[in-house]
Scaffold this motif. Structure first.
Motif, PDB file in Angstrom:
ATOM      1  N   UNK A 124      -5.007  36.172  32.465  1.00 33.56           N
ATOM      2  CA  UNK A 124      -4.597  34.800  32.683  1.00 33.56           C
ATOM      3  C   UNK A 124      -5.332  33.836  31.762  1.00 33.56           C
ATOM      4  N   UNK A 125      -5.536  32.612  32.255  1.00 36.39           N
ATOM      5  CA  UNK A 125      -6.160  31.578  31.429  1.00 36.39           C
ATOM      6  C   UNK A 125      -7.045  30.695  32.289  1.00 36.39           C
ATOM      7  N   UNK A 126      -7.931  29.976  31.600  1.00 34.57           N
ATOM      8  CA  UNK A 126      -8.787  29.006  32.269  1.00 34.57           C
ATOM      9  C   UNK A 126      -9.096  27.895  31.284  1.00 34.57           C
ATOM     10  N   UNK A 127      -9.183  26.702  31.799  1.00 34.56           N
ATOM     11  CA  UNK A 127      -9.517  25.565  30.944  1.00 34.56           C
ATOM     12  C   UNK A 127     -10.183  24.467  31.761  1.00 34.56           C
ATOM     13  N   UNK A 128     -10.856  23.577  31.051  1.00 31.81           N
ATOM     14  CA  UNK A 128     -11.429  22.381  31.655  1.00 31.81           C
ATOM     15  C   UNK A 128     -10.559  21.202  31.233  1.00 31.81           C
ATOM     16  N   UNK A 129     -10.032  20.490  32.220  1.00 29.70           N
ATOM     17  CA  UNK A 129      -9.245  19.287  31.957  1.00 29.70           C
ATOM     18  C   UNK A 129     -10.073  18.073  32.371  1.00 29.70           C
ATOM     19  N   UNK A 130     -10.124  17.080  31.513  1.00 28.97           N
ATOM     20  CA  UNK A 130     -10.959  15.902  31.751  1.00 28.97           C
ATOM     21  C   UNK A 130     -10.090  14.786  32.314  1.00 28.97           C
TER      22      UNK A 130
END
Length: 459
Positions: free
Chosen positions: A118-124
């Motif tokens: 899958x995926x992972x990210x930081x959204x601000x």
């Protein structure tokens, strides 16, 4: 928090008092908080380009009305007019900086996953309404550095200005109105200190940015912490200025004078403790004292004035009292200062022992303390012997020495062989009792952000 005086401009150079402004009523404060809270989600939901367009127009407002805004600051707190113009221009640069760079600063940050699943990210994302409690010494710059990044992210802003900054804060509000910022995106509140505590505690306030004294900052920090909300504190400083060799003593002297007298010595990160190694101490101090002795307070509206009055008669009285107490406790006045109303002449103190009260106090005005250091290690020890840890200055022709000393100093900022090197893209902030958090640069925009993790796997 203690009660405060009404909002009123009293020109420290002339004593002329402006029209007093009453404290906001409870109903007015409620309206301001409610409006800012209601405006926040729609503001954050606007395209980033629309938000930054407002910042660009605010920057242009500052430039278009440069003289008017600068003269307002002079009337409010006595800043020399040339320095006031520079402050307004720097403030415009800050609004433009975040308008230019917010997109790259707010881009999603992907996180590499060890298993590749899958995926992972930081959204601000914005956090809500940010309350700014600002001081009097830089009435435009202090506001710009907390408001610009907050607004770029999508937060809305409430500004509580210092009591004597009622007119400059009104002009800033006018800038946002002229930029067609939606109602509630930026507003000022003329709150009393007692009422301000309730605003900080209000659950609709998501974060607090405070610049001011250590005493007041501790109160703000306790209230915000008790309400479990983010707070950034930029407090006092007693910045050391270290001269470590004889590479260019005249340049170091000129830099020390500039760093001590900026804003008539009323700058948190001004050089207040001049620490000089023994081998160059006598030559440096003789020149330093002579140069300060040649500077006299003058009309802040005069283009040639280097230092004007302090912000108020009370501020000058406090500095005078500190100098007198220091001398009574054994300090030597290499240059004896004096006071006339809000005007305070330059002074230089030496032989300040660790037991002298002024050794651990901040002198907010054109008075410096000089220390003789045996060597590099002794200079660092003297520099770190303070409860503050905001900025510091190191002058040496030895690059390796500069690196060692920069690493050893307990401060948030180190400037090597230069002063006045602040910029919109450089972070500002300190350690120890100088506060917590950072403003300006990429770090500044991260303070009032929800760094949201978004982790996804396929069904």
């Amino acid at each position: 928090m203690s009660s405060a005086v009404p909002f009123q401009v009293v020109n420290p150079a002339t004593g002329e008092a402006g029209v007093p402004h009453p404290f906001a009523s409870a109903a007015e404060l409620e309206t301001a908080v409610r409006t800012a809270h209601a405006a926040q989600r729609p503001w954050a939901g606007r395209p980033l380009g629309e938000r930054t367009a407002v910042l660009r127009q605010v920057a242009q407002f500052h430039r278009d009305r440069l003289d008017e805004l600068a003269e307002t600051a002079v009337r409010e707190m006595g800043k020399p007019i040339a320095q006031a113009r520079a402050e307004v221009e720097f403030s415009a640069d800050i609004y433009d900086y975040y308008a230019d760079n917010a997109e790259s600063m707010l881009v999603d940050e992907p996180i590499e996953l060890a298993d590749g699943d899958g995926s992972a990210l930081i959204r601000k994302q914005a956090i809500g309404v940010v309350l700014g409690i600002m001081p009097w010494n830089f009435p435009y710059y202090q506001v710009a550095r907390f408001a610009a990044p907050s607004l770029a992210v999508g937060n809305t802003v409430l500004l509580k200005p210092a009591p004597q900054c009622v007119e400059s804060s009104r002009r800033i509000a006018e800038a946002f109105a002229a930029a067609a910022a939606p109602d509630g995106v930026f507003a000022r509140i003329l709150a009393s200190e007692n009422d301000l505590a309730g605003v900080i505690e209000d659950p609709r306030i998501a974060g607090v940015s405070f610049t001011g004294s250590e005493r007041a900052g501790a109160v703000v920090g306790r209230i915000a912490g008790g309400s479990v909300k983010k707070v950034v504190l930029e407090l006092g400083g007693s910045d050391p200025f270290l001269v470590l060799d004889a590479t260019n003593v005249p340049a170091a002297v000129d830099a020390a004078v500039e760093a001590r007298l900026d804003n008539t010595g009323q700058s948190c990160n001004g050089a207040k403790r001049i620490i000089v190694v023994d081998s160059v101490y006598d030559d440096f101090v003789e020149s330093f004292v002579n140069k300060l002795a040649a500077v006299t307070p003058g009309d802040p509206m005069d283009e040639q004035t280097t230092i004007g009055p302090l912000s108020s008669v009370r501020a000058a009285e406090i500095l005078e009292s500190q100098v007198n107490r220091a001398i009574e406790a054994g300090a030597t006045a290499l240059l004896r200062s004096s006071r006339d109303g809000a005007f305070h002449t330059c002074g230089v103190l030496a032989d300040v022992a660790a037991s002298n009260p002024v050794h651990r106090e901040e002198l907010f005005g054109p008075v410096a303390i000089v220390y003789r250091a045996a060597d590099e290690n002794d200079a660092v020890q003297i520099a770190n012997d303070t409860p503050y840890g905001l900025g510091s200055y190191v002058f040496t022709g030895d690059a390796a020495q500069a690196g060692r000393v920069a690493d050893a100093l307990d401060t948030g900022m180190v400037y090597i062989n230069g002063v006045g090197l602040d910029a919109a893209n450089l972070p500002f902030g300190g350690t120890k009792r100088s506060g917590s958090g950072r403003e300006l640069g990429a770090l500044g925009i991260r303070e009032f952000i929800n760094h949201k993790l978004i982790r996804s796997v396929p069904l």
